[in-house]
Design an enzyme around this catalytic site. Structure first.
Site, PDB file in Angstrom:
ATOM      1  N   GLU A 224       0.810  -1.227   0.000  1.00  0.00           N
ATOM      2  CA  GLU A 224       0.000   0.000   0.000  1.00  0.00           C
ATOM      3  C   GLU A 224       0.841   1.274   0.000  1.00  0.00           C
ATOM      4  O   GLU A 224       0.560   2.198  -0.756  1.00  0.00           O
ATOM      5  CB  GLU A 224      -0.954   0.000   1.195  1.00  0.00           C
ATOM      6  CG  GLU A 224      -2.019  -1.072   1.098  1.00  0.00           C
ATOM      7  CD  GLU A 224      -3.045  -0.977   2.215  1.00  0.00           C
ATOM      8  OE1 GLU A 224      -3.744   0.034   2.315  1.00  0.00           O
ATOM      9  OE2 GLU A 224      -3.141  -1.931   3.011  1.00  0.00           O
ATOM     10  N   HIS A 240       9.093 -27.154   3.466  1.00  0.00           N
ATOM     11  CA  HIS A 240       8.453 -28.386   2.999  1.00  0.00           C
ATOM     12  C   HIS A 240       7.766 -28.185   1.653  1.00  0.00           C
ATOM     13  O   HIS A 240       7.024 -29.051   1.214  1.00  0.00           O
ATOM     14  CB  HIS A 240       7.480 -28.885   4.077  1.00  0.00           C
ATOM     15  CG  HIS A 240       8.188 -29.119   5.383  1.00  0.00           C
ATOM     16  ND1 HIS A 240       8.824 -30.298   5.689  1.00  0.00           N
ATOM     17  CD2 HIS A 240       8.437 -28.273   6.416  1.00  0.00           C
ATOM     18  CE1 HIS A 240       9.411 -30.176   6.865  1.00  0.00           C
ATOM     19  NE2 HIS A 240       9.198 -28.957   7.325  1.00  0.00           N
ATOM     20  N   LYS A 334     -13.349  -0.260  -4.059  1.00  0.00           N
ATOM     21  CA  LYS A 334     -14.420  -0.009  -3.085  1.00  0.00           C
ATOM     22  C   LYS A 334     -15.576   0.738  -3.763  1.00  0.00           C
ATOM     23  O   LYS A 334     -16.740   0.493  -3.474  1.00  0.00           O
ATOM     24  CB  LYS A 334     -13.883   0.784  -1.886  1.00  0.00           C
ATOM     25  CG  LYS A 334     -13.025  -0.069  -0.943  1.00  0.00           C
ATOM     26  CD  LYS A 334     -12.668   0.650   0.350  1.00  0.00           C
ATOM     27  CE  LYS A 334     -11.865  -0.266   1.274  1.00  0.00           C
ATOM     28  NZ  LYS A 334     -11.437   0.349   2.516  1.00  0.00           N
TER      29      LYS A 334
HETATM   30  O1  PA5 Z   1      -4.945   0.512   4.732  1.00  0.00           O
HETATM   31  C1  PA5 Z   1      -6.028   0.604   4.181  1.00  0.00           C
HETATM   32  O2  PA5 Z   1      -6.500   1.686   3.803  1.00  0.00           O
HETATM   33  C2  PA5 Z   1      -6.861  -0.639   3.949  1.00  0.00           C
HETATM   34  O3  PA5 Z   1      -6.092  -1.791   4.113  1.00  0.00           O
HETATM   35  C3  PA5 Z   1      -8.071  -0.634   4.911  1.00  0.00           C
HETATM   36  O4  PA5 Z   1      -7.637  -0.791   6.240  1.00  0.00           O
HETATM   37  C4  PA5 Z   1      -9.056  -1.737   4.533  1.00  0.00           C
HETATM   38  O5  PA5 Z   1      -9.515  -1.531   3.223  1.00  0.00           O
HETATM   39  C5  PA5 Z   1     -10.252  -1.805   5.496  1.00  0.00           C
HETATM   40  O6  PA5 Z   1     -10.825  -0.542   5.703  1.00  0.00           O
HETATM   41  P1  PA5 Z   1     -11.135  -0.083   7.211  1.00  0.00           P
HETATM   42  O7  PA5 Z   1      -9.813  -0.098   7.895  1.00  0.00           O
HETATM   43  O8  PA5 Z   1     -11.693   1.293   7.107  1.00  0.00           O
HETATM   44  O9  PA5 Z   1     -12.100  -1.064   7.765  1.00  0.00           O
END
Ligand code: PA5
Length: 342
Positions: A224, A240, A334
């Protein structure tokens, strides 16, 4: 000339440098929050995705050897069949709007679980407050993955107060102190590691159950923040199967950097396994780094490697010219999921 990409990455760096302060304030808030009566649980289930799910995995790894009850992590729409009215169910969603977590939360309600929500608001915050469940509020305005300190530290404090596990108070205090002292040197170390990773595929190996969540965190942060693919696996299981596939088919070893995460609880035989693997497969990678956790308590050791990994991801982002705050593909996905209901 400074660009908005530089500004985003700089902001992410400041957030990561604030991780110990988040742990501190999250733990203090959880100490005084209204969370209901202790005891009587046969299991614990913690639901959360991505940046909101990693805290649950850390807790699960910590409690494996300590908890009297099983701890499940849920990162899908459905919760395990074993989750019942005797389960403590914790829904963690930074935004409060993540559909998988909302679905798991709705199922937990139907099963009559004791529920706690950890969120900055959204649908989860609203629904849990309306139903009278404890809501542990985390400050809004951050990318979820940058709020790990808040999201994580509430968990061990709540679990201890509800009699699920021993107290992690001293570990939390040491973690905060230690991270505050070490964050500058770790940033310098992260720059050197990022130089080696730049333009290469990082393969991160965990060498103990406690570190499995840490390897996951490295992968998620490199994905990310830095916008790069990262592979993870766990030793000894790796020995393994994956050992045979390493470097194949025709994978140029010069493009791979192995990062092995080690802890003083790594089994001595697993250390020997790691060294043997690195020797047997030396054509399959360019460089292998062995990173030892630092600190006394298990929590401090976990977070020493988490913070280092977070910093590495930011330094790789910088080298790639990627804004560490930007996750356009997740946002787009999303958006599409929200359009297609049902
Ligand atoms: O880091 C991020 O933005 C994502 O990995 C979010 O954490 C993930 O999409 C879930 O969203 P939220 O943390 O708002 O539940």
């Amino acid at each position: 000339m400074r660009t908005s990409t530089d500004d985003g990455t700089e902001r992410m760096l400041q957030l990561v440098m604030g991780l110990p302060d988040q742990i501190d304030s999250g733990a203090k808030a959880a100490c005084v929050a209204r969370i209901g009566r202790a005891g009587g649980f046969e299991s614990v289930a913690v639901a959360g995705m991505g940046g909101s799910g990693i805290g649950a995995k850390i807790v699960q790894g910590l409690l494996l050897d300590k908890s009297r009850v099983p701890v499940y992590t849920c990162n899908d729409y459905d919760i395990p069949a074993a989750v019942s009215a005797k389960t403590l169910f914790v829904a963690v969603s930074y935004s409060g709007n993540t559909e998988e977590t909302l679905s798991a939360y709705a199922q937990a309600r139907r099963r009559g679980c004791r529920i706690i929500a950890i969120t900055s608001g959204g649908k989860l915050g609203q629904s849990a407050a309306k139903a009278g469940y404890p809501v542990l509020a985390v400050p809004a305005g951050m990318p979820p993955r940058a709020a790990l300190g808040h999201l994580f530290s509430t968990l061990p404090v709540c679990l201890e107060r509800l009699n699920v596990c021993e107290s992690y108070q001293r570990g939390l205090e040491e973690t905060v102190r230690f991270m505050r002292n070490r964050r500058r040197p770790w940033l310098a170390k992260a720059r050197t590691i990022a130089e080696h990773l730049d333009g290469r595929l990082p393969i991160v190996y965990s060498t103990s159950r406690m570190l499995d969540a840490v390897a996951d965190r490295w992968r998620c942060q490199l994905n990310e923040n830095a916008g790069v693919l990262c592979h993870t696996n766990l030793l000894p299981e790796h020995n393994h199967n994956e050992i045979v596939g390493m470097g194949r088919p025709g994978h140029p070893g010069r493009n791979v950097v192995v990062v092995a995460l080690l802890d003083r609880e790594t089994h001595p035989r697993t250390r020997f396994r790691l060294e043997s693997v690195l020797d047997i497969t030396k054509q399959a990678y360019h460089l292998a780094m062995r990173l030892e956790s630092e600190g006394r308590s298990r929590l401090a050791r976990i977070f020493s490697l988490i913070m280092l990994g977070d910093l590495v991801s930011i330094e790789v982002a910088r080298r790639q010219g990627k804004d560490a705050m930007e996750i356009k593909r997740i946002d787009e996905l999303k958006r599409r999921m929200a359009q297609k209901r049902g």
